[in-house]
Scaffold this motif. Structure first.
Motif, short mmCIF file in Angstrom:
data_model
loop_
_atom_site.label_atom_id
_atom_site.label_comp_id
_atom_site.label_asym_id
_atom_site.label_seq_id
_atom_site.Cartn_x
_atom_site.Cartn_y
_atom_site.Cartn_z
N LEU A 529 36.69 17.05 -66.16
CA LEU A 529 37.12 18.12 -67.07
C LEU A 529 37.88 19.14 -66.25
N GLU A 530 39.07 19.50 -66.73
CA GLU A 530 39.83 20.59 -66.11
C GLU A 530 40.20 21.56 -67.20
N ALA A 531 39.79 22.81 -67.02
CA ALA A 531 40.16 23.84 -68.00
C ALA A 531 40.97 24.90 -67.29
N TYR A 532 42.10 25.23 -67.88
CA TYR A 532 42.99 26.24 -67.30
C TYR A 532 43.13 27.40 -68.26
N GLU A 533 43.10 28.59 -67.69
CA GLU A 533 43.52 29.75 -68.47
C GLU A 533 45.04 29.76 -68.43
N LEU A 534 45.67 30.04 -69.57
CA LEU A 534 47.13 30.06 -69.62
C LEU A 534 47.64 31.49 -69.71
N ALA A 535 48.69 31.77 -68.95
CA ALA A 535 49.31 33.11 -68.99
C ALA A 535 50.09 33.26 -70.30
N THR A 536 50.40 34.48 -70.64
CA THR A 536 51.21 34.76 -71.82
C THR A 536 52.68 34.51 -71.48
N ALA A 537 53.34 33.69 -72.27
CA ALA A 537 54.76 33.41 -72.05
C ALA A 537 55.59 34.56 -72.64
N THR A 538 56.86 34.62 -72.24
CA THR A 538 57.77 35.60 -72.82
C THR A 538 58.42 34.94 -74.02
N VAL A 539 57.97 35.28 -75.21
CA VAL A 539 58.48 34.61 -76.41
C VAL A 539 59.10 35.63 -77.36
N ASN A 540 60.41 35.69 -77.32
CA ASN A 540 61.15 36.50 -78.30
C ASN A 540 60.77 37.98 -78.27
N VAL A 541 60.47 38.49 -77.08
CA VAL A 541 60.19 39.91 -76.98
C VAL A 541 61.40 40.67 -76.45
N GLY A 542 62.54 39.98 -76.37
CA GLY A 542 63.79 40.69 -76.11
C GLY A 542 64.17 40.85 -74.66
N ASP A 543 63.48 40.17 -73.75
CA ASP A 543 63.84 40.30 -72.35
C ASP A 543 64.86 39.23 -71.96
N ASP A 544 66.12 39.50 -72.28
CA ASP A 544 67.18 38.51 -72.05
C ASP A 544 67.36 38.16 -70.58
N GLY A 545 67.00 39.11 -69.72
CA GLY A 545 67.19 38.89 -68.29
C GLY A 545 66.41 37.70 -67.77
N LEU A 546 65.38 37.31 -68.50
CA LEU A 546 64.52 36.23 -68.05
C LEU A 546 65.14 34.85 -68.21
N ILE A 547 66.14 34.78 -69.07
CA ILE A 547 66.66 33.46 -69.41
C ILE A 547 67.78 33.05 -68.47
#
Ligand code: DQQ
Length: 549
Positions: A529-547
């Motif tokens: 069994l492997e369980a991972y906590e996942l970070a919050t992705a940047t989803v449509n919050v307007g940070d264009d610089g990330l793309i």
């Protein structure tokens, strides 16, 4: 926080606010992924008349930047709404969009749109030529039953084809083929691609080739002379609000599709997901040579709840799809990019979960998690015997034999989104039965205890996993993605998928737990069994610089 209130997700695709439904025109173009989606810019409900194509771009299918709507209902041929459709990369690399417009007269017609500036890496603006519609409503199709053009493909004769859903004459769920040599004048083929006579109306057709059984790479739509290539046809059936697929043969001369092992009615085919998804659409990802699937998972709380929270609808986490070794079923798996979100990890190895056992998986936040388990059954002989009529309705069987109903082998699996006192939890589990000299594996997602809140749809979901567990050494795997209000599970290596929406009250304040459990008589081993906590992705919050492409 506002972000995580009311089940807002952390790594599933959502616009910043408002209503979304079908994924539209997914594509990979010039180093960038594009996702368009059915969007109501004016609120959290499906708005007749104002459906637009929302548009986001991504470098990795995980983090997304939101752009202005690509297509809006502004022309006579789409004045009452821009409905679903698909993208096609034309020779030379310029993409085209085909979509359904609801015309000023209220009729469904098919339109085309092109990038205003094909060298803009983000393809921000789209133009709709004034010669639209390219396919007007045919005389034998009622005005509100003609929609959802597919990605187009070139035949060996050099002509383009597209598939589109229609009700022809009286209650026939038809998928029509149109051909063109210039992407502008389209002519209907006499024969439909497929007819599901028992279905009222089908929608959102997706026809795609698959590589040989067991090969995980995807294929694009290039014309192929080989006879070995199988195709998959996926249809969304309005009668059941479910997505079905068949593996079969597509004949590029007659432009017809024959399922190999299934009947003609799509509602008897396999389901892409035995939970709550609809209007799925795949695309060929040339960056990683794979086929990637999107689908809409709508809310299962009330419309008033959606209005209060200001949004409705998520997309599944994108899945890689390929043909299983058996040549009959698809396998689906979260795209590997999800691993970039993995942070804290905890594991178990070789733990035995005895009858009645409930072991907490401590150390990862249970609201954003990716859990992979390999279960091993030491002795299959302990399985309950199977009654043949159970084959007809696995969902009902999951309801009658829920997570707390003891069995021989199983129920065993995961409890996710569980409160401190276990009052609230969502159970994802298996049960193994003996049927003559074979074993059958049932997979369930039981929502009956998922929330104490009233007015929420809490069905049991269930399906059999089409695998020979004996030949697999008594091993069956489960992967579950948890994201606030989404529980997306993959049984038997992605042979059976169940996506559920949940609204636990306890999660509003953060703390949620994960458990492995076994309510069967026989012990079950957690081989891994492997369980991972996942970070919050940047989803449509307007940070264009990330793309970055
Ligand atoms: N949703 C779109 C239609 C499609 C349906 C309208 C499927 O084009 O048939 O929003 O969910």
């Amino acid at each position: 926080s506002a972000r995580h209130g009311s089940g807002r997700t952390a790594y599933h695709f959502q616009p910043a606010k408002n209503w979304q439904n079908d994924p539209n025109g997914p594509m990979y173009h010039n180093g960038m992924y594009h996702l368009f989606y059915q969007y109501n810019p004016h609120g959290a409900t499906w708005g007749v008349g104002n459906l637009s194509w929302g548009h986001s771009v991504s470098g990795d299918l995980v983090n997304w930047a939101s752009l202005d709507a690509a297509i809006e209902p502004t022309s006579p041929f789409d004045a009452n709404g821009c409905w679903s459709g698909s993208a096609t990369i034309l020779p030379g690399g310029v993409p085209a969009i085909l979509y359904t417009g609801i015309s000023a007269d209220g009729e469904q017609v098919q339109n085309v749109a092109f990038p205003k500036n094909a060298s803009d890496p983000l393809l921000r603006e789209w133009v709709k030529p004034s010669y639209n519609p390219v396919i007007p409503l045919p005389a034998d199709v009622p005005g509100d039953f003609f929609r959802d053009p597919s990605t187009a493909w070139l035949g060996r004769d050099g002509l383009w084809r597209l598939a589109v859903s229609a009700k022809v004459g009286n209650a026939v769920g038809s998928t029509l083929i149109y051909r063109s040599n210039d992407f502008r004048l389209w002519e209907r083929n006499v024969a439909p691609l497929q007819e599901s006579r028992a279905a009222g109306m089908v929608e959102c057709p997706d026809l795609f080739p698959v590589a040989e059984p067991g090969a995980e790479e995807g294929l694009d739509h290039a014309p192929r002379t080989g006879t070995g290539v199988r195709h998959v046809l996926k249809l969304s059936a309005t009668d059941t609000f479910q997505d079905y697929y068949a593996v079969g043969r597509y004949n590029d001369t007659t432009d017809t599709f024959e399922p190999e092992d299934d009947g003609d009615d799509c509602q008897s085919w396999r389901r892409l997901d035995y939970g709550h998804v609809y209007a799925s659409k795949s695309f060929f990802d040339a960056r990683k040579n794979r086929r990637v699937l999107w689908a809409w998972a709508n809310e299962t709380d009330s419309q008033a709840d959606d209005v209060a929270k200001g949004w409705s609808g998520v997309q599944i986490f994108p899945r890689k799809v390929w043909l299983d070794n058996d040549g009959k079923q698809l396998r689906q798996w979260p795209i590997e990019e999800i691993e970039t979100l993995r942070s804290r990890k905890v594991g178990l190895l070789g733990t035995v979960v005895n009858s009645g056992g409930v072991n907490e998986i401590v150390g990862v936040a249970g609201t954003q998690a990716d859990v992979e388990v390999v279960f091993e059954i030491p002795a299959l002989e302990g399985a309950e015997s199977f009654e043949p009529n159970w084959l007809l309705d696995p969902q009902r069987l999951c309801g009658e034999k829920g997570a707390s109903v003891p069995g021989g082998i199983g129920p065993f699996g995961l409890l996710v989104m569980a409160s401190d006192d276990l009052q609230e939890h969502t159970a994802v589990f298996f049960r193994v039965f003996r049927h003559h000299d074979k074993y059958r594996v049932l997979m369930c997602t039981d929502l009956s205890r998922s929330t104490t809140r009233a007015g929420v749809y809490k069905p049991p979901y269930g399906a059999f996993v089409d695998m020979d567990i004996e030949a697999h050494g008594g091993i069956v795997s489960l992967r579950t993605l948890v994201d606030h209000s989404v529980v997306e599970s993959f049984g038997g290596g992605g042979r059976t998928c169940i996506t559920a929406r949940v609204y636990p009250e306890h999660a509003e304040n953060g703390n949620s737990h994960l458990y492995v459990f076994n309510n069967g008589t026989g012990a079950v081993k957690v081989a891994k069994l492997e369980a991972y906590e996942l970070a919050t992705a940047t989803v449509n919050v307007g940070d264009d610089g990330l793309i970055q492409p």
